[in-house]
Write an enzyme that holds these catalytic residues in place. Structure first.
Site, PDB file in Angstrom:
ATOM      1  N   GLU A 129       0.852  -1.178   0.000  1.00  0.00           N
ATOM      2  CA  GLU A 129       0.000   0.000   0.000  1.00  0.00           C
ATOM      3  C   GLU A 129       0.895   1.237   0.000  1.00  0.00           C
ATOM      4  OE1 GLU A 129      -2.766   0.431   3.247  1.00  0.00           O
ATOM      5  OE2 GLU A 129      -3.869   1.994   2.203  1.00  0.00           O
ATOM      6  N   MET A 271       0.280  -2.820   8.618  1.00  0.00           N
ATOM      7  CA  MET A 271      -0.398  -2.977   7.331  1.00  0.00           C
ATOM      8  C   MET A 271      -1.292  -4.203   7.338  1.00  0.00           C
ATOM      9  SD  MET A 271      -0.914  -1.756   4.380  1.00  0.00           S
ATOM     10  CE  MET A 271      -2.114  -2.564   3.343  1.00  0.00           C
ATOM     11  N   GLU A 272      -2.512  -4.011   6.805  1.00  0.00           N
ATOM     12  CA  GLU A 272      -3.578  -5.004   6.930  1.00  0.00           C
ATOM     13  C   GLU A 272      -3.611  -6.062   5.833  1.00  0.00           C
ATOM     14  OE1 GLU A 272      -4.067  -1.662   6.174  1.00  0.00           O
ATOM     15  OE2 GLU A 272      -5.664  -1.432   4.688  1.00  0.00           O
ATOM     16  N   GLU A 306      -5.763  -3.085  12.421  1.00  0.00           N
ATOM     17  CA  GLU A 306      -5.407  -3.898  11.241  1.00  0.00           C
ATOM     18  C   GLU A 306      -6.337  -5.096  11.126  1.00  0.00           C
ATOM     19  OE1 GLU A 306      -3.527  -2.283   9.395  1.00  0.00           O
ATOM     20  OE2 GLU A 306      -2.689  -0.927  10.911  1.00  0.00           O
ATOM     21  N   HIS A 309      -9.641  -4.039   9.614  1.00  0.00           N
ATOM     22  CA  HIS A 309      -9.583  -3.810   8.169  1.00  0.00           C
ATOM     23  C   HIS A 309     -10.028  -5.037   7.372  1.00  0.00           C
ATOM     24  CE1 HIS A 309      -8.106   0.153   7.298  1.00  0.00           C
ATOM     25  NE2 HIS A 309      -6.919   0.012   7.859  1.00  0.00           N
ATOM     26  N   GLU A 328     -10.021   4.001   6.099  1.00  0.00           N
ATOM     27  CA  GLU A 328      -9.204   4.438   7.237  1.00  0.00           C
ATOM     28  C   GLU A 328     -10.015   5.178   8.299  1.00  0.00           C
ATOM     29  OE1 GLU A 328      -6.629   3.072   7.805  1.00  0.00           O
ATOM     30  OE2 GLU A 328      -5.848   2.409   5.861  1.00  0.00           O
TER      31      GLU A 328
HETATM   32  N1  TRP Z   1      -3.206   0.807   5.655  1.00  0.00           N
HETATM   33  C1  TRP Z   1      -2.250   1.030   6.719  1.00  0.00           C
HETATM   34  C2  TRP Z   1      -3.090   1.290   7.936  1.00  0.00           C
HETATM   35  O1  TRP Z   1      -3.550   2.331   8.202  1.00  0.00           O
HETATM   36  C3  TRP Z   1      -1.366   2.191   6.463  1.00  0.00           C
HETATM   37  C4  TRP Z   1      -0.031   1.888   5.907  1.00  0.00           C
HETATM   38  C5  TRP Z   1       0.859   1.031   6.385  1.00  0.00           C
HETATM   39  C6  TRP Z   1       0.605   2.523   4.818  1.00  0.00           C
HETATM   40  N2  TRP Z   1       2.015   1.105   5.667  1.00  0.00           N
HETATM   41  C7  TRP Z   1       1.865   1.979   4.704  1.00  0.00           C
HETATM   42  C8  TRP Z   1       0.224   3.499   3.938  1.00  0.00           C
HETATM   43  C9  TRP Z   1       2.768   2.412   3.728  1.00  0.00           C
HETATM   44  C10 TRP Z   1       1.104   3.924   2.957  1.00  0.00           C
HETATM   45  C11 TRP Z   1       2.363   3.370   2.852  1.00  0.00           C
HETATM   46  O2  TRP Z   1      -3.441   0.430   8.640  1.00  0.00           O
HETATM   47 ZN    ZN Z   2      -5.701   1.578   8.476  1.00  0.00          ZN
END
Ligand code: TRP
Ligand code: ZN
Length: 883
Positions: A129, A271-272, A306, A309, A328
């Site tokens: 992501e 990260m999810e 997470e 999500h 989010e």
């Molecule tokens: N989706 C992740 C969260 O909010 C956010 C995230 C984790 C992210 N790593 C990232 C966004 C790297 C951009 C780049 O739970």
């Molecule tokens: Zn998130």
């Protein structure tokens, strides 16, 4: 990295187009070696029946890839059939249905950006992501392309015994020659940003969860050897999250396996990725010796976030990145509510509002202000912002407040019934809430498109003859970049009316039958609106926007009202808030007096009110700790038209010393009463006791000539059994120029040098000191053997702690703090643009500083903008900040 010769392009929501092609299945194979990796990808594709151009070429995204093979339906493609540029692979003359085989070579060991496939501590991991997948292979790297993935990983068996990807393991094979292979299959179609791969020497802590329908889910948390002793809390939080999501939302987990992997080099929190969450170690690992209670709570909330999500983000994802708040904002609201149920609900709300005010309000009032659904961006990584996350959560909370929990739940059910398995929009979400609740949210939708924090002025009047109380509310929102004129918003107005004894009265609108006493949620929908309340025997005291029912700024209220609410409000948030607002008025008066060369002392009545709170047996310890703390320097700065950096610091410290001096004996008694040496736990009660004890210590520590207080601080710094207590004592010593300071800091370093997360605290502590010479100390720390810009946690610990947590020294009048920050941004620009852009943000907040500081900040922005080979990320923030 973008080609430095192309000017950065702006992406617009208005330009969204359906994709010309769809991808039904992806078969990925990774060959991981010490000198790089080979990725082969088979895409099963077809033209999108919903788009019209049957001759459209296929334009795949890809960056920093070496294309070594491409075949269509099994036949190598001739060079005349495709072109490659720095960001794309374009294939022409494609049939309606086909498979494409693509082979690319990548260099994970050289990848310092922490996007795509990279290495951390000798292990391979991914972060896809928002647009990391295009650094792995050519693909339609956009969230509205949902495909089924299978992933095969081949690697050295001794070096990388653990090979993970999304979904379920289907086979592992020993290939001989020291190599092995694992194959994973994810049955749920997903966008590329949820892809994940991990290969490494990791150990797993295992547990299980039985879902409400009786399915057994295997839970595994992977860490490097040695850290596995610190995952109990994360595992407990995971199981609690799974149970909570079933109870509150009816959401059951869908795979048979849920994994978390902890990595030490990570740009964000966590990260999810489907079935394989990847976490920054800082948000998984926790032990009493190495983590504070705040850390424990963050671990709990991020694990929940997470996990949540999986439904709000993964099962229902975003159509495009402008819809980011769809997942989010909603998921932050969900994790905040979860944390409220797990811990003290009022203190959770206070913490969340403090955070909103500390990070989102300044953003909304600054150069990169944007609505929770932005309309354009240059680099999407720059839009993972407090606005999209924290204000986004407030917007969901307002819907919840307006329609109530039952109809909110019906709205969620409808949202899932309509959109499960799809890529959706914020509009889809609001429409589901509207349809399920029967509440008109047309005006409410403006929260999605309008930036800025609304300001509200309230006037009241009392008609004694009629027994009628009236409140007139006026709302206005100041201009933000690109939005000079603002419109009125639909604002939930939670109101309480108190009698002279502080009891809640019925809030009865004129002409209505009397409702039960207590909070009433009204709707403010016009620029100016009057509410009349009947059936009152005497003029009531209003408690406005209870629970912070909307993310607004309320104009200062009369002091006698604030003092009354601080003593009596039944709404704990507003009781805290009244104290904070009262303190703010008093402290800002002090700042003005100091500037005018006048004497000023903190109001004795206010000190007495704090004293009464300190040992009020009816109050929860955690709440007392919050309510007796003065507002922070950044919050105070945010209330001034022209910020007086030194004045705020000096007056706030003087006020704290006045409290400490006046209440010395009571603070000492509170300290002793809450100094618990029983077995360690992180229950709300135990955390509250430590918070209150340390709140008392932070006051007592200001009494420089008080030998007993100083001895208490030193004993706690040297001998406490929890990181919460050690750090609270070190935070006192951080700001005291006494001979013991250096030795205590050195001992702390020596003891914890092998625990990176604790050493991060050691750097952050020194970066936030108010002592003279702090900037020199920080510069020296950049040369410390344990310092590196390449580890994001370490970089943030020193640099962002200065820029965001130390206004006195960051905003030093000579501009040295600004120059230091710009140096670090430029040093990081090429290696890690995402992080470089993030640490740069505070340099853009020059608007309300004095002319000298403004010029110094702008000069550093100019210096950054003049540097060669600026990343898109840094360019966007610097250019918008300078404008
Ligand atoms: N989706 C992740 C969260 O909010 C956010 C995230 C984790 C992210 N790593 C990232 C966004 C790297 C951009 C780049 O739970
Ligand atoms: Zn998130």
């Amino acid at each position: 990295m973008p080609d430095s010769s192309t000017p950065p392009r702006t992406i617009r929501l208005a330009d969204y187009r359906l994709p010309d092609f769809l991808i039904d299945a992806v078969d990925l194979a990774f060959d991981l070696r010490e000198d790089g990796a080979t990725v082969t990808s088979r895409l099963t594709m077809r033209r999108n029946p919903a788009t019209s151009d049957p001759a459209a070429p296929l334009v795949l995204d890809g960056q920093d890839l070496k294309l070594t093979g491409i075949a269509l339906d099994g036949e190598a493609l001739g060079a005349n059939r495709y072109t490659v540029d720095a960001e794309h692979l374009t294939v022409t003359d494609l049939p309606g249905v086909f498979t494409l085989d693509i082979t690319t070579e990548i260099a994970p060991q050289q990848n310092t950006t922490m996007q795509g496939l990279y290495t951390s501590g000798g292990n391979f991991c991914t972060q896809c992501e928002a647009e990391g997948f295009r650094h792995i292979t050519y693909y339609l790297d956009r969230p509205d392309i949902l495909a089924r993935y299978t992933t095969t990983i081949v690697a050295d068996k001794a070096k990388y015994p653990v090979l993970l990807s999304n979904g379920n393991p289907v086979e592992t094979t020993d290939l001989g020659g020291g190599r092995h292979r694992a194959k994973w299959e994810d049955p749920f179609p997903k966008p590329s940003y949820l892809f994940a791969l991990v290969a490494g020497d990791l150990v797993a802590v295992e547990d299980s969860f039985t879902t409400r329908s009786g399915r057994d889910i295997a839970l595994k948390i992977f860490t490097r050897r040695g850290d596995h002793t610190k995952v109990d809390h994360a595992m407990r939080a995971l199981k609690a999250s799974m149970a909570w999501d079933e109870q509150v939302y009816g959401f059951e987990y869908d795979l048979d396996l849920f994994m978390i992997v902890a990595v030490s080099d990570f740009n964000m929190g966590a990260m999810e990725n489907k079935g394989l969450n990847i976490f920054n170690t800082a948000l998984v690992l926790a032990s009493r010796e190495t983590a504070t209670d705040g850390d424990f709570q963050r671990v709990e909330s991020v694990v929940a976030h997470e996990y949540f999500h999986n439904w709000t983000g993964n099962r229902i994802t975003c159509r495009d990145w402008f819809q980011l708040s769809l997942k989010e904002g909603l998921t932050v609201f969900r994790d905040q509510e979860f944390s409220g149920d797990m811990n003290s609900r009022p203190v959770q709300r206070i913490t969340d509002v403090r955070r909103l005010r500390a990070i989102q309000f300044p953003e909304d009032g600054g150069p990169i202000a944007h609505p929770i659904r932005p309309e354009s961006y240059i680099e999407i990584n720059n839009f993972y912002t407090p606005t999209v996350y924290e204000k986004g959560a407030e917007v969901i909370r307002m819907i919840h407040t307006l329609i109530g929990p039952e109809r909110y739940r019906k709205g969620m059910d409808l949202y899932v019934a309509r959109h499960d398995g799809q890529a959706a929009t914020c509009e889809n979400f609001v429409a589901a809430m509207e349809d399920a609740s029967g509440t008109d949210l047309k005006l409410f939708r403006r929260w999605y498109s309008q930036a800025g924090t609304p300001e509200i002025v309230v006037e009241d009047s009392w008609d004694d003859a009629a027994g009628r109380y009236s409140l007139t509310l006026r709302q206005s929102t100041g201009p933000t970049p690109g939005q000079p004129d603002k419109q009125p918003l639909h604002i939930p107005f939670a109101l309480g009316l108190l009698d002279a004894q502080g009891r809640d009265l019925p809030v009865r609108l004129a002409g209505e039958a009397a409702p039960a006493a207590g909070t009433r949620v009204l709707s403010l929908t016009a620029a100016e609106q009057r509410f009349d309340f009947d059936g009152l025997a005497a003029r009531p005291v209003p408690s406005l926007f209870r629970g912070f029912s909307a993310p607004i700024k309320l104009a200062p209220q009369p002091r006698d009202r604030l003092a009354f609410l601080f003593a009596h409000d039944s709404d704990p948030f507003n009781r805290w808030e009244a104290g904070q607002q009262l303190a703010t008025q008093l402290l800002l008066e002090g700042v003005a007096a100091r500037k005018a060369g006048q004497d000023w002392r903190l109001d004795a009545e206010f000190v007495a009110a704090i004293g009464r709170l300190l040992d009020d047996p009816a109050l929860d310890a955690a709440f007392i700790a919050e309510a007796t703390a003065l507002p922070g320097e950044s919050f105070l700065a945010d209330q001034m038209r022209v910020i007086d950096v030194e004045g705020i610091h000096a007056v706030r410290e003087a006020a704290r010393l006045a409290v400490a001096t006046a209440l010395r004996d009571r603070l000492l008694a509170v300290y002793r009463a809450n100094d618990d040496h029983g077995p360690f736990d992180v229950s709300a009660a135990a955390v509250g006791k430590r918070a209150l004890k340390n709140a008392a210590l932070s006051y007592l520590g200001l009494l420089r000539d008080d030998a007993e207080a100083t001895a208490l601080v030193l004993a706690q710094a040297r001998g406490a059994q929890t990181m919460t207590d050690v750090l609270a004592a070190l935070t006192v010593l951080r700001d005291r120029d006494i001979p013991e300071r250096a030795q205590v800091l050195q001992d702390f370093y020596d003891r914890w040098q092998d625990e990176p997360l604790v050493i991060d605290k050691w750097f952050a502590l020194q970066a936030t000191s108010s002592l003279p010479g702090t900037l020199d100390a920080i510069r020296a720390l950049t040369r410390h053997p344990a310092f590196t810009l390449r580890n994001p946690n370490r970089a943030r610990a020193l640099i962002s702690s200065l820029a965001m947590g130390n206004p006195l020294h960051f905003h030093a009048a000579d501009g040295a703090g600004y120059a230091f920050l710009a140096d670090q941004v430029l040093a990081l620009n090429a290696a890690n643009p995402q992080l470089a852009a993030r640490i740069l943000v505070p340099l853009g907040r020059w608007q309300r500083h004095d002319p000298g500081r403004q010029a110094a900040m702008q000069a550093q922005l100019d210096r950054i903008l003049a540097a060669p080979d600026l990343s898109r990320d840094v360019y966007e923030i610097a250019a918008k900040s300078r404008a």
